[in-house]
Design an enzyme around this catalytic site. Structure first.
Site, PDB file in Angstrom:
ATOM      1  N   GLU A  27      -4.571  -4.219 -10.086  1.00 15.84           N
ATOM      2  CA  GLU A  27      -4.898  -4.670  -8.884  1.00 15.84           C
ATOM      3  C   GLU A  27      -4.446  -3.768  -7.847  1.00 15.84           C
ATOM      4  O   GLU A  27      -3.232  -3.108  -7.546  1.00 15.84           O
ATOM      5  CB  GLU A  27      -4.072  -6.006  -8.586  1.00 15.84           C
ATOM      6  CG  GLU A  27      -4.747  -6.676  -7.257  1.00 15.84           C
ATOM      7  CD  GLU A  27      -4.060  -7.926  -6.807  1.00 15.84           C
ATOM      8  OE1 GLU A  27      -3.838  -8.771  -7.865  1.00 15.84           O
ATOM      9  OE2 GLU A  27      -3.330  -7.988  -5.677  1.00 15.84           O
ATOM     10  N   GLU A  86       2.818 -10.211 -10.247  1.00  9.39           N
ATOM     11  CA  GLU A  86       3.860  -9.654  -8.932  1.00  9.39           C
ATOM     12  C   GLU A  86       5.268 -10.282  -9.327  1.00  9.39           C
ATOM     13  O   GLU A  86       5.737 -10.707  -8.136  1.00  9.39           O
ATOM     14  CB  GLU A  86       3.273  -9.534  -7.856  1.00  9.39           C
ATOM     15  CG  GLU A  86       2.048  -8.755  -7.653  1.00  9.39           C
ATOM     16  CD  GLU A  86       1.381  -8.556  -6.057  1.00  9.39           C
ATOM     17  OE1 GLU A  86       1.642  -9.576  -5.410  1.00  9.39           O
ATOM     18  OE2 GLU A  86       0.440  -7.874  -5.880  1.00  9.39           O
TER      19      GLU A  86
END
Length: 538
Positions: A324, A206
């Site tokens: 994810e 991220e």
């Protein structure tokens, strides 16, 4: 009696012609007041990996808390009880299950290989630190234990590497400077020396686009991906096959992703991963409303479509994965993201993403937080575990176009059947009160004209004798009709491991193919139709 037999014969004849007649425009009544799913099985619209279903394991310590609730317990990579029988059997049942190891704390994790000259200390709570914890460490003995479990369970491992080592703050708020890969390279070499099988190495978590907690510009990230590629090539030069190079494990940002792809094409990066938490924070009180809203579910198609378009036009060999996806961020919401209702969102995501050529879909989490496939403390499977296992066993790699011509509360997806003839259809009913009777028809298939009138149906391709029209159905419903139940019924029977921790058999009911598929309110149906004429599946 005679009239009943006549009606049954007429119904069979109608079904045979209806199924294989190949008309692009199909009667929605299907001769019996039912609605229809039109499946185009002439060619596949996309292809997934064999191991499309994937789950994650995270690094959070027990004192990771969200909104006053601490939901991680001893269910993460550093503290998971690897001797638990249910855990082992749950992974083994997939034969194999992809496991992606990573999460927020991977970018503040070092590996105890001796090169960092730092003590190997655990994560400690610190509100002023990134993600609320100090730097942590993976002891090599724990890595050895984890790999013993992976080998025993047959899992295929994707490991998320720390991508923030060596970064310095930049004037624009990002973190810049080249990735210091010394510790990661040492860890990879150790892994190779031990003979541990790694399916892919993923760089960072991220950090793409605006990032979560930190961000790195795409041009620098691309340079670091090239460095990772070089490390893997050097470390595995004696091996016939090499692990995948995977990045960036972040939220989709079209411009950022386009830049990364253009700088790593045509073949320096094997997989581009993005994350999905489209339902908002776990504390949101409207999660169930969003899950049951077809329009809200449709919203994520834009991301899949955009990334597919970028990859197609870029001239790259890289493919897309969802690396994810927990639906609701900050650990999910107890009795929503770990309950039956979440299978509506989860299976819809699997169906939707596969249509856009997503090769693998990693669910956050296998265990841990409030969105695990398994219960955080008992390891007993939550409803989504069985949804994932049925998908894995029934839905093949070839994705077919499927269109339902009735209410938008029915979600329909079709694939070639896995390791079997015909197709598997997935039907999701988001309605609280409507039972749908669904016929399945083919679009574009050409009818076969029999030469001998007396054997008309025996000569229709893919149809055969009446006995071959039997299909297998798997109906999933919540225990007690409660959408927030953590127990699921398969064809009316509660699914649960036995006293030995063995995962239960998933047995279908056999249904005569002339009958429509009955989809009860708030239910999910997998239907394996072996006699469906599907040229794409041959």
């Amino acid at each position: 009696m005679a009239a009943g037999l006549l009606l049954k014969a007429v119904g069979f004849c109608f079904w045979a012609v209806f199924w294989l007649g190949g008309a692009a425009t199909v009667s929605t009544n299907a001769g019996a007041g039912g609605e229809a799913v039109v499946v185009d099985a002439r060619s596949a619209i996309a292809v997934t990996d064999e191991e499309f279903v994937c789950a994650t394991l995270d690094w959070w310590p027990p004192d990771k808390c969200d909104y006053g609730t601490c939901s991680w317990g001893l269910a993460t990579l550093l503290n998971l009880d690897l001797s638990n029988k249910i855990l082992l059997n749950a992974v083994k049942a997939f034969s194999p299950l992809k496991l992606r190891l990573g999460g927020s704390l991977q970018d503040v994790l070092i590996y105890d290989t001796g090169d960092s000259r730092q003590p190997c200390t655990p994560f400690m709570k610190n509100s002023s630190a990134m993600f609320g914890f100090t730097q942590g460490c993976l002891p090599l003995h724990r890595w050895d234990e984890l790999n013993a479990f992976f080998q025993k369970s047959g899992a295929k491992i994707i490991f998320g590497l720390n991508a923030l080592n060596g970064r310095v703050p930049m004037p624009d708020g990002s973190l810049g400077g080249p990735w210091n890969y010394t510790n990661a390279a040492s860890f990879i070499r150790y892994t190779v020396s031990k003979g541990y099988d790694i399916h892919g190495w993923e760089l960072g978590n991220e950090l793409s686009g605006s990032g979560v907690g930190a961000r790195v510009d795409a041009d620098q990230y691309a340079a670091d991906v090239l460095a990772l590629k070089q490390i893997i090539d050097n470390s595995y030069q004696e091996h016939s096959s090499k692990p995948l190079v995977i990045a960036p494990g972040g939220f989709f940002d079209a411009a950022w992703f386009t830049d990364l792809i253009s700088r790593t094409k045509p073949n320096q990066m094997d997989v581009i991963t993005h994350h999905i938490y489209n339902l908002g924070p776990g504390v949101d009180t409207h999660l169930i409303e969003k899950i049951l809203d077809p329009s809200y579910l449709d919203g994520e198609a834009g991301t899949f479509n955009s990334l597919q378009g970028i990859l197609k036009s870029a001239g790259t060999s890289a493919v897309a994965w969802v690396g994810e996806a927990g639906g609701a961020y900050n650990s999910g919401h107890h009795l929503v993201t770990d309950a039956f209702v979440f299978s509506f969102w989860y299976l819809d995501q699997l169906g939707m993403s596969s249509k856009y050529d997503t090769k693998t879909y990693c669910r956050q989490t296998l265990v841990g937080g409030n969105y695990g496939l398994l219960n955080t403390t008992t390891f007993e499977p939550n409803p989504d575990y069985y949804s994932a296992l049925l998908w894995h066993r029934l839905m093949g790699t070839k994705v077919l176009s499927a269109t339902f011509n009735g209410t938008n509360k029915i979600r329909a997806y079709a694939h070639c059947a896995r390791d079997s003839k015909g197709i598997t259809l997935l039907l999701i009913n988001l309605s609280s009160n409507n039972t749908n009777h669904v016929y399945v028809t083919s679009e574009g298939a050409q009818p076969y004209k029999a030469k001998k009138e007396g054997r008309r149906f025996g000569h229709i391709p893919g149809l055969g004798k009446a006995a071959q029209l039997i299909r297998e159905e798997y109906h999933l419903t919540p225990k007690g009709g409660n959408l927030q139940s953590q127990h699921v019924l398969l064809n009316g029977n509660v699914l649960a491991p036995d006293a030995n921790g063995d995962i239960p058999k998933l047995e279908p009911v056999q249904v005569e193919g002339t009958q429509p598929i009955t989809v009860a309110p708030y239910s999910i149906v997998f239907a394996h139709i072996p006699s469906f004429y599907a040229p794409a599946c041959s």
